[in-house]
Design a protein around this motif. Structure first.
Motif, PDB file in Angstrom:
ATOM      1  N   UNK C  40      13.856  48.662 -22.437  1.00 30.28           N
ATOM      2  CA  UNK C  40      14.788  50.505 -23.566  1.00 30.28           C
ATOM      3  C   UNK C  40      15.417  49.843 -24.767  1.00 30.28           C
ATOM      4  N   UNK C  41      15.817  50.939 -25.289  1.00 29.73           N
ATOM      5  CA  UNK C  41      16.381  50.978 -26.210  1.00 29.73           C
ATOM      6  C   UNK C  41      17.385  52.411 -27.020  1.00 29.73           C
ATOM      7  N   UNK C  42      18.205  52.095 -27.738  1.00 37.56           N
ATOM      8  CA  UNK C  42      18.576  52.980 -28.946  1.00 37.56           C
ATOM      9  C   UNK C  42      18.695  52.559 -29.845  1.00 37.56           C
ATOM     10  N   UNK C  43      19.238  53.327 -31.066  1.00 40.88           N
ATOM     11  CA  UNK C  43      19.803  53.962 -32.028  1.00 40.88           C
ATOM     12  C   UNK C  43      20.212  54.598 -32.608  1.00 40.88           C
ATOM     13  N   UNK C  44      21.919  54.019 -32.649  1.00 41.59           N
ATOM     14  CA  UNK C  44      22.713  55.191 -33.091  1.00 41.59           C
ATOM     15  C   UNK C  44      23.316  55.369 -34.194  1.00 41.59           C
ATOM     16  N   UNK C  45      24.062  56.117 -34.868  1.00 45.66           N
ATOM     17  CA  UNK C  45      24.024  56.318 -35.964  1.00 45.66           C
ATOM     18  C   UNK C  45      25.479  56.434 -35.508  1.00 45.66           C
ATOM     19  N   UNK C  46      26.855  55.950 -36.203  1.00 41.24           N
ATOM     20  CA  UNK C  46      28.306  56.654 -35.831  1.00 41.24           C
ATOM     21  C   UNK C  46      29.320  56.738 -37.196  1.00 41.24           C
ATOM     22  N   UNK C  52      21.163  49.234 -33.305  1.00 43.90           N
ATOM     23  CA  UNK C  52      20.080  49.374 -32.680  1.00 43.90           C
ATOM     24  C   UNK C  52      20.128  48.113 -31.400  1.00 43.90           C
ATOM     25  N   UNK C  53      19.864  49.064 -29.958  1.00 44.14           N
ATOM     26  CA  UNK C  53      20.259  47.909 -29.183  1.00 44.14           C
ATOM     27  C   UNK C  53      19.206  47.963 -28.015  1.00 44.14           C
ATOM     28  N   UNK C  54      18.734  47.010 -27.696  1.00 42.63           N
ATOM     29  CA  UNK C  54      17.423  46.755 -27.117  1.00 42.63           C
ATOM     30  C   UNK C  54      17.645  45.970 -25.199  1.00 42.63           C
ATOM     31  N   UNK C 121      17.056  37.379 -11.121  1.00 43.29           N
ATOM     32  CA  UNK C 121      16.783  38.032 -12.588  1.00 43.29           C
ATOM     33  C   UNK C 121      18.106  37.523 -13.437  1.00 43.29           C
ATOM     34  N   UNK C 122      17.535  38.301 -14.334  1.00 46.19           N
ATOM     35  CA  UNK C 122      18.378  38.370 -15.843  1.00 46.19           C
ATOM     36  C   UNK C 122      17.916  39.680 -16.881  1.00 46.19           C
ATOM     37  N   UNK C 123      19.126  40.112 -17.546  1.00 44.68           N
ATOM     38  CA  UNK C 123      19.427  41.239 -18.040  1.00 44.68           C
ATOM     39  C   UNK C 123      19.509  41.150 -19.287  1.00 44.68           C
ATOM     40  N   UNK C 124      19.123  41.069 -20.685  1.00 47.02           N
ATOM     41  CA  UNK C 124      19.282  41.439 -22.014  1.00 47.02           C
ATOM     42  C   UNK C 124      19.190  41.908 -22.258  1.00 47.02           C
ATOM     43  N   UNK C 125      20.596  42.441 -22.912  1.00 41.70           N
ATOM     44  CA  UNK C 125      21.636  42.966 -24.151  1.00 41.70           C
ATOM     45  C   UNK C 125      21.628  42.537 -25.101  1.00 41.70           C
ATOM     46  N   UNK C 126      20.621  42.966 -26.251  1.00 47.91           N
ATOM     47  CA  UNK C 126      21.118  42.703 -27.621  1.00 47.91           C
ATOM     48  C   UNK C 126      21.418  44.179 -28.596  1.00 47.91           C
ATOM     49  N   UNK C 144      23.907  50.822 -26.650  1.00 51.13           N
ATOM     50  CA  UNK C 144      23.750  49.791 -25.234  1.00 51.13           C
ATOM     51  C   UNK C 144      23.437  50.592 -23.779  1.00 51.13           C
ATOM     52  N   UNK C 145      24.544  50.914 -23.692  1.00 53.54           N
ATOM     53  CA  UNK C 145      24.518  51.433 -21.779  1.00 53.54           C
ATOM     54  C   UNK C 145      23.534  53.193 -22.305  1.00 53.54           C
TER      55      UNK C 145
END
Lengths: 204, 259, 252
Positions: C40-46, C52-54, C121-126, C144-145
């Motif tokens: 999953x990923x998202x690109x955000x401009x604020x 960039x979150x993945x 399990x593990x969930x990685x947030x970058x 990231x959400x």
């Protein structure tokens, strides 16, 4: 969407939770009012018994094999004396889920080695669409591309022979458009126009 | 999933033996290239490059520093790379991996050897010179980071503007003068699997290969080379790959920046 | 930190230097599903922030000794690119600030992710801050959400984050870099929109209880907008495909 109220009363269903007497979604999904269930649009595979899966042998000890099913848990295949087949590391196998322990250890049985070919990883949530109602979708792809195709519920697809590039293209299209209607027709059109000897040969 | 990639690379090997590739392109074709310059306005220069599904973001920063002792009349060039963990499930945290260091150094060598930047022009005054930092951020890994990174670095450099210099410091809010580039380089990376040579290997083709060769040229001469992985190339093979490399220059050069 | 002596006037005639009202957010744009390899990923401009979150996972937790047999673990890494700020080249690698932000971000998500659904399990947030202009931890959590929802991770809620501060005697929402440098306080918060609970809360400076109450109300009001942008970004990944189909069926 996660956190959206689905019902103002407590209901037990997949991909949802109950808090203060209300039922909330915990994934992005579509509500199927016929079945009364919330169908997730994205997400990892959660094993269920009797499902067909495809994996790779990663470890073996005394006829007990570890199989990589590309999910967060473990999968074990126990060889029996009735099954004289042995497996090497790296072998691709098709098997069925016999049992699940503690929600993460999958016990497999009814194995079968898949020789040669290649694998494709797809989203597990899209597998039902790739297979189609009564296998119609996947049979359509297999018959036109002349590929042998087996779809594992864990999101691994095995392909061998025929026009694998075209079969891959069709499967990717289903994955992308799984939530839309009229998909079977569109896939047929794609296969007819792109197949070898068709008007518009192209490779994905 | 490692096992899955191994099965795919076996399949890719079969295809290569038949003279075809997973995505149907020719043996010496690049994948599609997309270049978006100036994606990071805070940087002096930047570019995001997609080479197939491989994505690299290059950022260029300029900074006033003291020149190195042995080159008091020159500025500095520093290339670093980060194989970000979000780019691939097997990229790990921790200090830069040997792969990451090699990537940065090979990109650095091509740009430095071809004198793309005239380091003497970075000299400002006694004890002051510009340092040029190029950071390569790998955002998605699908093979051939070398070529994607060199394209990204060159595109970022050619979009870079030099800040105004005042009272011994850079005024970052005022950037108008383009960073002058004297030369351009293009990198071409080849893989060899079962004796078959191919340009721009994707991740499965890399896994199927026993040897890799990167040739960087400036359209006229070879500027940097790096052989990687365990296998080997014959002198004849290398000669023919140099020809292919030089023939690819103008196509990529045009994409990096218009003349 | 800028010296308070040179502090410019940040509010003129009820407007801020960038023309915003006191309770106004900067423009926010989010695109979901931007990276091919990530689950999953998202690109955000604020404003001028670029994030960039993945997300990878759930996958088998590694090394094995960190596995929790009854629930998933979350790992989170927030970092800033060396070219992200206006000014000198930053140092790469972890520092104390990034380590702390990574920790409080992880903890914010631990209370909304259904950890029991994926034992062992593990969930990685970058979270990669590609360009920074104040409020990057809030921007990172908001991105990231979206990445977590895009990965289909089971969550109680789609959370967001935003901060408020105080300057020239007034409360202001969503501080940019210059406001953050000179403001009398800064209070970033991550909030679960369904019940208004706070999942991340940090603050430094000076703040009365009354001001804190008003600031929190301002953040919750702004959250309605942020949540709508997050949901629209997730829906867009499906709409886009419908539009593409129509395009291709019209003979393209």
């Amino acid at each position: 969407m996660p956190g959206d109220v689905i019902f103002d009363k407590p209901m037990r269903m997949d991909n949802s939770y109950v808090e203060n007497g209300k039922t909330y979604a915990e994934v992005m999904g579509l509500f199927d009012s016929e079945k009364g269930s919330l169908v997730a649009l994205e997400g990892a595979w959660s094993p269920r018994t009797d499902e067909v899966v495809i994996g790779i042998i990663t470890n073996s000890r005394n006829q007990v094999y570890e199989v990589d099913l590309s999910f967060y848990g473990r999968a074990i295949l126990i060889g029996s004396k009735y099954d004289r087949q042995t497996y090497k590391l790296g072998d691709v196998v098709q098997a069925e889920v016999k049992d699940i322990e503690n929600r993460k250890t999958v016990i497999l049985w009814r194995p079968r080695t898949l020789y040669g070919g290649t694998l494709l990883d797809v989203k597990a949530t899209k597998v039902p669409r790739i297979i189609g109602k009564a296998n119609t979708m996947i049979m359509q792809i297999a018959s036109i591309t002349k590929s042998n195709i087996i779809v594992g519920n864990n999101g691994i697809v095995w392909l061998k022979g025929g026009d694998i590039a075209l079969a891959t293209m069709a499967i990717r299209k289903i994955e992308d458009e799984a939530h839309t209607s009229g998909l079977t027709e569109r896939i047929k059109k794609l296969l007819d126009t792109r197949q070898v000897g068709g008007t518009n040969k192209e490779i994905a | 999933m490692e096992g899955l990639d191994i099965v795919k690379s076996h399949y890719v090997k079969e295809l290569i033996a038949k003279g075809t590739r997973e995505d149907g392109r020719g043996m010496f074709d690049f994948r599609n290239i997309t270049i978006i310059p100036n994606v990071i306005s805070h940087a002096e220069g930047s570019a995001q490059v997609d080479l197939g599904a491989t994505r690299v973001l290059a950022g260029v920063k300029l900074q006033v520093e003291e020149p190195m002792e042995d080159t008091p009349d020159q500025g500095n060039l520093m290339v670093s790379s980060e194989l970000l963990q979000l780019a691939h499930p097997e990229f790990e945290s921790g200090p830069p991996s040997p792969e990451s260091v090699e990537l940065a150094r090979v990109v650095d060598r091509g740009i430095r050897a071809a004198e793309c930047i005239d380091l003497t022009k970075l000299f400002i005054e006694e004890g002051k010179a510009w340092s040029v930092f190029i950071d390569l951020y790998v955002l998605n890994y699908d093979g051939n980071l070398f070529d994607a990174s060199t394209i990204a670095a060159m595109a970022a450099l050619s979009s870079a503007k030099v800040p105004k210099y005042e009272d011994g410091k850079a005024v970052y809010e005022e950037r108008t003068k383009p960073l002058e580039l004297k030369n351009y380089v293009v990198s071409t990376t080849f893989a060899k699997a079962d004796g078959v040579l191919m340009l721009d290997p994707n991740i499965h083709e890399e896994a199927a290969s026993g040897a890799r060769l990167t040739i960087t040229n400036d359209g006229k001469v070879i500027r940097a080379m790096q052989k990687g992985l365990g296998g080997s190339f014959s002198p004849k093979e290398i000669e023919s790959l140099v020809d292919v490399s030089l023939s690819k220059y103008s196509e990529i050069r045009k994409r990096i920046a218009p003349d | 930190m800028a010296s308070k002596a040179n502090k410019p006037q940040l509010i003129v005639d009820g407007k801020r230097l960038d023309g915003r009202a006191l309770n106004e957010l900067r423009p926010i744009k989010i695109q979901a599903s931007v990276l091919k390899n990530a689950d999953g990923s998202a690109y955000l401009e604020w404003g001028d922030n670029r994030v960039l979150a993945a997300v990878y996972g759930p996958k088998e937790a590694m090394p094995k000794h960190v596995q929790d047999p009854v629930k998933a673990i979350i790992k989170c890494k927030y970092q800033m690119a060396p070219f992200s700020s206006m000014g000198e080249h930053g140092r790469s690698g972890p520092n104390r600030r990034a380590t702390e932000i990574s920790k409080v971000t992880r903890e914010a998500f631990e209370s909304v992710v259904m950890l029991n659904d994926f034992p062992g399990s593990e969930i990685d947030i970058f979270i990669e801050i590609l360009q920074s202009d104040g409020g990057t931890r809030a921007a990172g959590i908001t991105a990231a959400a979206v990445a977590l929802a895009n990965a289909g991770i089971h969550m109680k809620d789609l959370i967001y984050a935003v901060s408020f501060g105080k300057t020239d005697g007034e409360l202001i929402l969503d501080l940019n870099m210059i406001e953050d440098n000179y403001s009398e306080c800064d209070m970033p918060m991550a909030i679960a929109p369904r019940n208004g609970e706070l999942l991340l809360l940090q603050m430094d400076g000076n703040l009365t209880k009354e001001e804190m109450k008003r600031g929190m109300a301002m953040a919750i009001e702004a959250g309605k907008k942020i949540t709508a942008i997050q949901k629209a970004a997730l829906q867009e990944t499906y709409k886009k495909t419908e539009a593409d189909i129509k395009g291709s069926e019209n003979g393209v």
